[in-house]
Design a protein around this motif. Structure first.
Motif, short mmCIF file in Angstrom:
data_model
loop_
_atom_site.label_atom_id
_atom_site.label_comp_id
_atom_site.label_asym_id
_atom_site.label_seq_id
_atom_site.Cartn_x
_atom_site.Cartn_y
_atom_site.Cartn_z
N ALA A 129 15.15 -4.07 14.44
CA ALA A 129 14.59 -4.16 12.98
C ALA A 129 15.71 -3.43 11.99
O ALA A 129 15.96 -2.44 11.88
CB ALA A 129 13.26 -3.46 12.85
N ALA A 130 16.92 -4.61 11.82
CA ALA A 130 18.08 -4.10 11.19
C ALA A 130 17.96 -3.94 9.66
O ALA A 130 17.09 -4.53 9.24
CB ALA A 130 19.20 -5.03 11.66
N ASN A 131 18.94 -3.28 9.20
CA ASN A 131 19.17 -3.47 7.55
C ASN A 131 20.15 -4.42 7.48
O ASN A 131 20.95 -4.93 8.43
CB ASN A 131 19.80 -2.24 7.01
N PRO A 132 20.52 -4.95 6.25
CA PRO A 132 21.45 -6.11 6.08
C PRO A 132 22.69 -6.26 6.42
O PRO A 132 23.21 -7.05 6.66
CB PRO A 132 21.29 -6.36 4.46
N SER A 133 23.11 -4.66 6.51
CA SER A 133 24.63 -4.58 7.04
C SER A 133 24.88 -4.96 8.45
O SER A 133 26.01 -4.91 8.97
CB SER A 133 25.33 -3.42 6.57
N LEU A 134 23.64 -4.67 9.31
CA LEU A 134 23.65 -4.66 10.65
C LEU A 134 24.40 -3.43 11.13
O LEU A 134 24.90 -3.50 12.46
CB LEU A 134 24.21 -5.83 11.28
N LEU A 135 24.78 -2.48 10.45
CA LEU A 135 25.71 -1.40 10.91
C LEU A 135 25.17 -0.18 11.41
O LEU A 135 25.37 1.03 11.67
CB LEU A 135 26.88 -1.05 9.81
N GLY A 136 23.63 0.02 11.54
CA GLY A 136 22.87 0.90 12.00
C GLY A 136 22.20 1.42 10.82
O GLY A 136 22.57 1.42 9.66
N THR A 168 30.82 -1.92 16.01
CA THR A 168 32.14 -2.46 15.83
C THR A 168 31.85 -3.94 15.90
O THR A 168 32.30 -4.76 15.06
CB THR A 168 33.14 -2.20 16.98
N TYR A 169 30.94 -4.36 16.86
CA TYR A 169 30.84 -5.87 17.09
C TYR A 169 29.93 -6.38 15.77
O TYR A 169 30.28 -7.50 15.31
CB TYR A 169 29.85 -6.27 18.25
N CYS A 170 28.94 -5.69 15.45
CA CYS A 170 28.08 -6.09 14.19
C CYS A 170 29.11 -6.02 12.92
O CYS A 170 28.91 -6.98 12.01
CB CYS A 170 27.12 -5.02 14.01
N ALA A 171 30.00 -5.39 13.04
CA ALA A 171 30.90 -5.39 11.76
C ALA A 171 31.51 -6.67 11.54
O ALA A 171 31.76 -6.94 10.46
CB ALA A 171 32.03 -4.04 11.76
N GLY A 172 31.80 -7.52 12.70
CA GLY A 172 32.32 -9.13 12.42
C GLY A 172 31.18 -10.02 12.05
O GLY A 172 31.58 -11.16 12.21
N LEU A 173 30.08 -9.48 12.10
CA LEU A 173 28.98 -10.47 11.81
C LEU A 173 28.43 -10.94 10.71
O LEU A 173 27.94 -11.79 10.22
CB LEU A 173 27.73 -10.24 12.61
N GLY A 174 29.18 -10.15 9.74
CA GLY A 174 29.21 -10.22 8.14
C GLY A 174 27.74 -10.25 7.59
O GLY A 174 27.37 -10.65 6.55
N GLY A 175 26.98 -9.27 8.22
CA GLY A 175 25.72 -8.92 7.68
C GLY A 175 24.60 -9.86 8.12
O GLY A 175 24.86 -10.84 8.80
N THR A 179 17.55 -11.34 4.73
CA THR A 179 16.21 -11.22 5.07
C THR A 179 15.61 -12.46 5.59
O THR A 179 16.03 -13.58 5.26
CB THR A 179 15.44 -10.70 3.90
N GLY A 180 15.15 -11.98 6.86
CA GLY A 180 14.33 -13.25 7.65
C GLY A 180 15.13 -13.95 8.47
O GLY A 180 14.76 -14.87 9.39
N GLN A 181 16.56 -13.87 8.58
CA GLN A 181 17.47 -14.50 9.48
C GLN A 181 17.58 -13.62 10.80
O GLN A 181 17.10 -12.50 10.62
CB GLN A 181 18.92 -14.81 8.58
N ALA A 182 18.39 -14.14 11.68
CA ALA A 182 18.45 -13.30 12.88
C ALA A 182 19.96 -13.64 13.23
O ALA A 182 20.51 -14.58 13.08
CB ALA A 182 17.78 -13.68 13.90
N LYS A 183 20.62 -12.57 13.81
CA LYS A 183 21.98 -12.51 14.44
C LYS A 183 22.11 -11.99 15.87
O LYS A 183 21.13 -11.14 15.96
CB LYS A 183 23.03 -12.20 13.60
N LEU A 184 22.84 -12.41 16.63
CA LEU A 184 22.93 -12.17 18.05
C LEU A 184 24.14 -11.18 18.45
O LEU A 184 25.21 -11.47 17.80
CB LEU A 184 22.89 -13.25 19.04
N SER A 185 24.02 -10.16 19.22
CA SER A 185 25.09 -9.37 19.67
C SER A 185 24.96 -9.12 21.11
O SER A 185 23.83 -9.12 21.70
CB SER A 185 25.20 -8.13 18.89
N PRO A 186 26.03 -8.54 22.05
CA PRO A 186 25.67 -8.29 23.19
C PRO A 186 24.95 -6.83 23.05
O PRO A 186 24.74 -6.15 22.39
CB PRO A 186 27.22 -7.94 24.02
N GLY A 187 24.33 -6.50 24.39
CA GLY A 187 23.65 -5.13 24.32
C GLY A 187 24.23 -3.84 24.68
O GLY A 187 23.87 -2.87 24.56
#
Length: 178
Positions: free
Chosen positions: A28-35, A53-60, A63-71
């Motif tokens: 349940a992230a915030n729009p920046s995805l940076l924690g 670091t990985y999420c910084a490259g996802l570009g935020g 709302t309602g959308q989803a992005k994937l990262s490694p665990g």
């Protein structure tokens, strides 16, 4: 709910989502995805600094959308990041945005071959969404996505405390086909 070899298993689990050994957990992230705080902060702390670091490259994320990262250091292989709506009393299509979070997270995970997936109560912390209503939206959205897309999945609805688990159980009980 079963139809030929399509299976939906929804389970409630109480505890820390970062410890659940599933293919992917939802953040349940915030729009920046940076924690941030709550579930988001716990996931970032448990995954380690590589996640930020990985999420910084996802570009935020909208709302309602989803992005994937490694665990990274988590027991799950993936983290699906989604941004829930801020509660404004229900008149700003918050339920539609919340349903989109669950559906888009599920579909993104499915595209990566994820079979087991754990969801927190999205938007129920600092975003202020009423937890009982959010649980109903979540369960209905997940069930509808299974019916529409013919997916086979094991879903864990995670509550950090007994109150949230009770709300998940009530929402599941309200679905007669489960």
């Amino acid at each position: 709910m079963k139809s030929s070899n399509i299976t939906l298993v929804l389970r409630v689990w109480q505890g820390d989502i970062t410890t659940l050994p599933v293919d992917a957990i939802v953040n349940a992230a915030n729009p920046s995805l940076l924690g941030g705080g709550g579930v988001d902060g716990a996931i970032h702390r448990s995954a380690g600094p590589e996640l930020k670091t990985y999420c910084a490259g996802l570009g935020g994320c909208e709302t309602g959308q989803a992005k994937l990262s490694p665990g990274f250091a988590l027991p799950s292989q993936y983290v699906v990041h989604t941004v829930g709506p801020v509660w404004h009393g229900g008149g700003q299509q918050e339920a539609l945005a919340l349903a989109a979070c669950y559906r888009n997270s599920l579909l993104l995970a499915d595209a990566e071959g994820v079979v087991s997936l754990a969801f927190p109560a999205i938007s129920c912390g600092v975003y202020g969404y009423p937890a009982r209503e959010a649980a109903q939206v979540a369960v209905n959205s997940l069930c509808q996505a299974f019916e529409d897309c013919h997916l086979s999945k094991q879903i864990w609805l995670v509550g950090y405390d007994q109150h949230q688990c009770t709300l998940w159980q009530e929402a599941l009980a309200a679905r007669p086909s489960l």
